[in-house]
Motif scaffolding. Structure first.
Motif, PDB file in Angstrom:
ATOM      1  N   VAL A 136      10.224   8.208   2.715  1.00 56.45           N
ATOM      2  CA  VAL A 136       9.815   7.085   1.502  1.00 56.45           C
ATOM      3  C   VAL A 136       9.355   5.863   2.490  1.00 56.45           C
ATOM      4  O   VAL A 136       8.257   5.330   2.753  1.00 56.45           O
ATOM      5  N   ASP A 137      10.438   5.265   2.629  1.00 52.32           N
ATOM      6  CA  ASP A 137      10.412   3.607   3.469  1.00 52.32           C
ATOM      7  C   ASP A 137       9.946   3.310   4.233  1.00 52.32           C
ATOM      8  O   ASP A 137       9.423   2.854   4.907  1.00 52.32           O
ATOM      9  N   GLU A 138       9.992   5.032   5.317  1.00 50.69           N
ATOM     10  CA  GLU A 138       8.793   4.752   6.298  1.00 50.69           C
ATOM     11  C   GLU A 138       7.626   4.604   6.641  1.00 50.69           C
ATOM     12  O   GLU A 138       6.801   3.715   6.947  1.00 50.69           O
ATOM     13  N   GLU A 139       6.805   5.372   4.995  1.00 50.51           N
ATOM     14  CA  GLU A 139       5.675   5.807   4.760  1.00 50.51           C
ATOM     15  C   GLU A 139       5.505   4.384   4.172  1.00 50.51           C
ATOM     16  O   GLU A 139       4.069   3.687   4.322  1.00 50.51           O
ATOM     17  N   ILE A 140       5.950   3.408   3.344  1.00 50.24           N
ATOM     18  CA  ILE A 140       5.789   2.557   2.226  1.00 50.24           C
ATOM     19  C   ILE A 140       5.613   1.540   3.184  1.00 50.24           C
ATOM     20  O   ILE A 140       4.772   0.578   3.790  1.00 50.24           O
ATOM     21  N   LYS A 141       5.966   1.355   4.377  1.00 48.44           N
ATOM     22  CA  LYS A 141       6.156   0.500   5.493  1.00 48.44           C
ATOM     23  C   LYS A 141       5.308   0.100   6.327  1.00 48.44           C
ATOM     24  O   LYS A 141       4.256  -0.612   6.947  1.00 48.44           O
ATOM     25  N   ASN A 142       4.562   1.894   6.577  1.00 45.18           N
ATOM     26  CA  ASN A 142       3.190   1.717   7.480  1.00 45.18           C
ATOM     27  C   ASN A 142       2.477   0.769   6.350  1.00 45.18           C
ATOM     28  O   ASN A 142       1.221   0.846   7.784  1.00 45.18           O
ATOM     29  N   LEU A 143       2.380   1.382   5.524  1.00 44.95           N
ATOM     30  CA  LEU A 143       1.041   1.274   4.190  1.00 44.95           C
ATOM     31  C   LEU A 143       0.825  -0.206   3.881  1.00 44.95           C
ATOM     32  O   LEU A 143       0.104  -0.719   4.124  1.00 44.95           O
ATOM     33  N   TYR A 144       2.012  -0.563   4.113  1.00 45.42           N
ATOM     34  CA  TYR A 144       1.943  -2.408   3.565  1.00 45.42           C
ATOM     35  C   TYR A 144       3.074  -2.842   4.301  1.00 45.42           C
ATOM     36  O   TYR A 144       3.880  -3.228   3.903  1.00 45.42           O
ATOM     37  N   PRO A 145       2.868  -3.515   5.779  1.00 42.93           N
ATOM     38  CA  PRO A 145       3.278  -3.855   6.546  1.00 42.93           C
ATOM     39  C   PRO A 145       3.773  -5.217   6.326  1.00 42.93           C
ATOM     40  O   PRO A 145       4.504  -5.639   7.087  1.00 42.93           O
ATOM     41  N   ASN A 146       2.975  -5.899   5.818  1.00 39.28           N
ATOM     42  CA  ASN A 146       3.260  -7.534   5.355  1.00 39.28           C
ATOM     43  C   ASN A 146       3.610  -7.917   4.210  1.00 39.28           C
ATOM     44  O   ASN A 146       4.120  -9.708   4.022  1.00 39.28           O
ATOM     45  N   LYS A 147       4.669  -7.119   3.778  1.00 38.48           N
ATOM     46  CA  LYS A 147       5.100  -7.739   2.078  1.00 38.48           C
ATOM     47  C   LYS A 147       5.930  -8.279   2.378  1.00 38.48           C
ATOM     48  O   LYS A 147       6.970  -7.687   3.080  1.00 38.48           O
ATOM     49  N   LYS A 148       6.777  -8.869   1.781  1.00 44.04           N
ATOM     50  CA  LYS A 148       7.686 -10.265   1.797  1.00 44.04           C
ATOM     51  C   LYS A 148       8.577  -9.735   0.563  1.00 44.04           C
ATOM     52  O   LYS A 148      10.148  -9.404   0.616  1.00 44.04           O
ATOM     53  N   HIS A 149       7.924 -10.363  -0.013  1.00 48.00           N
ATOM     54  CA  HIS A 149       8.251  -9.763  -2.134  1.00 48.00           C
ATOM     55  C   HIS A 149       8.306  -8.945  -2.148  1.00 48.00           C
ATOM     56  O   HIS A 149       7.356  -8.725  -3.455  1.00 48.00           O
ATOM     57  N   ILE A 150       9.641  -7.552  -2.288  1.00 44.94           N
ATOM     58  CA  ILE A 150       9.382  -6.421  -2.695  1.00 44.94           C
ATOM     59  C   ILE A 150      10.931  -6.048  -3.584  1.00 44.94           C
ATOM     60  O   ILE A 150      11.523  -6.550  -4.016  1.00 44.94           O
ATOM     61  N   ILE A 151      10.203  -5.890  -5.433  1.00 42.45           N
ATOM     62  CA  ILE A 151      11.321  -5.449  -5.983  1.00 42.45           C
ATOM     63  C   ILE A 151      11.224  -3.637  -6.340  1.00 42.45           C
ATOM     64  O   ILE A 151      10.645  -2.942  -6.251  1.00 42.45           O
ATOM     65  N   SER A 152      12.303  -3.220  -5.627  1.00 44.20           N
ATOM     66  CA  SER A 152      12.747  -1.756  -6.126  1.00 44.20           C
ATOM     67  C   SER A 152      13.520  -1.713  -7.144  1.00 44.20           C
ATOM     68  O   SER A 152      14.768  -2.093  -7.001  1.00 44.20           O
ATOM     69  N   ILE A 153      12.353  -1.037  -8.160  1.00 44.06           N
ATOM     70  CA  ILE A 153      13.770  -0.055  -8.788  1.00 44.06           C
ATOM     71  C   ILE A 153      13.197   2.033  -8.756  1.00 44.06           C
ATOM     72  O   ILE A 153      13.329   2.198  -9.988  1.00 44.06           O
ATOM     73  N   THR A 154      14.107   1.673  -7.742  1.00 43.33           N
ATOM     74  CA  THR A 154      14.747   2.770  -7.314  1.00 43.33           C
ATOM     75  C   THR A 154      15.556   3.426  -6.617  1.00 43.33           C
ATOM     76  O   THR A 154      15.667   2.838  -5.762  1.00 43.33           O
ATOM     77  N   LYS A 155      16.363   4.415  -6.396  1.00 42.70           N
ATOM     78  CA  LYS A 155      17.752   4.938  -5.472  1.00 42.70           C
ATOM     79  C   LYS A 155      16.625   5.675  -3.763  1.00 42.70           C
ATOM     80  O   LYS A 155      17.181   6.017  -3.153  1.00 42.70           O
ATOM     81  N   ALA A 156      15.656   5.600  -4.403  1.00 42.09           N
ATOM     82  CA  ALA A 156      14.931   5.819  -3.129  1.00 42.09           C
ATOM     83  C   ALA A 156      14.480   5.883  -1.699  1.00 42.09           C
ATOM     84  O   ALA A 156      13.899   5.391  -1.135  1.00 42.09           O
ATOM     85  N   SER A 157      14.338   4.488  -2.535  1.00 42.61           N
ATOM     86  CA  SER A 157      14.183   3.015  -1.519  1.00 42.61           C
ATOM     87  C   SER A 157      15.089   2.062  -0.953  1.00 42.61           C
ATOM     88  O   SER A 157      15.677   1.680  -2.253  1.00 42.61           O
ATOM     89  N   LYS A 158      14.807   1.161  -0.367  1.00 42.09           N
ATOM     90  CA  LYS A 158      16.124   0.061   0.193  1.00 42.09           C
ATOM     91  C   LYS A 158      15.322  -0.936   0.914  1.00 42.09           C
ATOM     92  O   LYS A 158      15.932  -1.386   1.349  1.00 42.09           O
ATOM     93  N   LEU A 159      13.928  -0.742  -0.266  1.00 42.12           N
ATOM     94  CA  LEU A 159      13.048  -1.751   0.919  1.00 42.12           C
ATOM     95  C   LEU A 159      13.051  -3.301  -0.034  1.00 42.12           C
ATOM     96  O   LEU A 159      12.430  -3.954   0.715  1.00 42.12           O
ATOM     97  N   GLY A 160      13.566  -3.400  -0.589  1.00 42.48           N
ATOM     98  CA  GLY A 160      13.800  -4.488  -2.307  1.00 42.48           C
ATOM     99  C   GLY A 160      14.609  -5.672  -1.624  1.00 42.48           C
ATOM    100  O   GLY A 160      15.391  -6.131  -0.665  1.00 42.48           O
ATOM    101  N   THR A 161      13.970  -6.555  -1.279  1.00 43.09           N
ATOM    102  CA  THR A 161      14.471  -8.040  -1.338  1.00 43.09           C
ATOM    103  C   THR A 161      14.861  -9.064  -1.949  1.00 43.09           C
ATOM    104  O   THR A 161      14.824  -9.997  -1.688  1.00 43.09           O
ATOM    105  N   VAL A 162      13.871  -9.184  -3.048  1.00 37.70           N
ATOM    106  CA  VAL A 162      14.165  -9.627  -4.909  1.00 37.70           C
ATOM    107  C   VAL A 162      14.699  -8.566  -5.450  1.00 37.70           C
ATOM    108  O   VAL A 162      15.021  -7.820  -5.848  1.00 37.70           O
ATOM    109  N   ASN A 163      15.861  -9.172  -6.199  1.00 40.94           N
ATOM    110  CA  ASN A 163      16.893  -8.568  -7.136  1.00 40.94           C
ATOM    111  C   ASN A 163      16.555  -9.014  -8.866  1.00 40.94           C
ATOM    112  O   ASN A 163      16.563 -10.286  -8.993  1.00 40.94           O
TER     113      ASN A 163
END
Length: 201
Positions: free
Chosen positions: A66-93
Motif C-alpha cells: 500500500v505505502d509503495e503504491e501511494i508513494k508512486n501515485l503521490y510522490p510530492n505530498k508532504k502534509h499527510i494524515i494517515s488514519i489507518t494501520k495499513a499506512s505509515k506515511l502520515g506526517t501530520v498528527n
C-alpha cells in the motif's frame, strides 16, 4: 397604511409548535422485494468500473504494498494524515479534538472504508474511519483503503449491512468532489478532494 402588511415576528417555539400540529400522516415504508435486484456479476470488476466512471481510481494490491503504491501515485505530498494501520506515511498528527481549521493545508488523507457498493462505486466511511469528519472533504487528495470482501452488490444490501450501526457520522463517498451544474460540464474537485484513489486489499 393601506396595502402594507404588518410584519409579525414568530418565535422558534411558535414555528415548531405549528409544524408539530400540521404533521402529515405517517405512512408505512413500501415493501421492497430485494430478490428482484439480485445479479450474478463480478462484484469487483463492476465496482472498479463504476469507481472509474465517477472520476475515481481503483488499484488492487495487498497490505504490504500500500505505502509503495501511494508513494508512486503521490510522490510530492508532504502534509499527510494517515488514519489507518495499513499506512505509515502520515506526517501530520491529529486527535479527535483537533481543530478542523488546522487541516486546510493537508495534501493527502489516507483512511479506511468499511463498505464498498458495486452498483455505484461508493464507499461507506464513518467517524471512526475519518477521525475528524471534515478530513475526507478538506484534503487535496484522498486515499481510501478497502477490503475486497467488504464490497456488496447494491445500496439495498449496503443499507441492510449498516442498519444496526451507531447513529453517529457516516457518509457514502463516490469519487472525488465534482459538480455538473455549470453549463452541464463535469468539473472535478469543485468543493472537496481533487482525486480519490481506492486501494482494494
Amino acid at each position: 397604511m393601506n396595502g402594507i402588511k404588518k410584519e409579525r415576528k414568530m418565535s422558534r417555539e411558535t414555528i415548531l409548535s405549528s409544524v408539530k400540529k400540521n404533521k402529515p400522516e405517517i405512512l408505512p415504508l413500501p415493501e421492497i422485494d430485494e430478490t428482484a435486484f439480485r445479479e450474478d456479476i463480478d462484484l469487483i470488476a463492476v465496482f472498479k468500473n463504476n469507481v472509474t466512471l465517477v472520476g475515481g481510481n481503483l488499484i488492487e494490491t495487498n497490505n504490504k504494498k500500500v505505502d509503495e503504491e501511494i508513494k508512486n501515485l503521490y510522490p510530492n505530498k508532504k502534509h499527510i494524515i494517515s488514519i489507518t494501520k495499513a499506512s505509515k506515511l502520515g506526517t501530520v498528527n491529529v486527535e479527535k479534538n483537533t481543530d478542523p481549521h488546522q487541516l486546510e493545508n493537508i495534501d493527502l488523507a489516507i483512511i479506511e472504508g468499511e463498505l464498498g457498493v458495486s452498483e455505484n462505486g461508493a464507499v461507506w466511511v464513518t467517524a471512526e474511519n475519518s477521525f475528524i469528519r471534515v478530513l475526507p472533504f478538506i484534503t487535496n487528495d484522498l486515499v481510501i483503503i478497502l477490503k475486497k470482501e467488504s464490497v456488496c452488490l447494491h445500496m439495498l444490501e449496503a443499507y441492510d449491512i449498516i442498519a444496526e450501526r451507531d447513529r453517529n457520522f457516516g457518509v457514502f463517498i463516490s469519487g472525488p468532489s465534482k459538480t455538473a451544474d455549470i453549463e452541464q460540464c463535469l468539473v472535478i474537485g469543485a468543493h472537496g478532494a481533487m482525486s480519490l484513489t481506492i486501494f482494494l486489499v
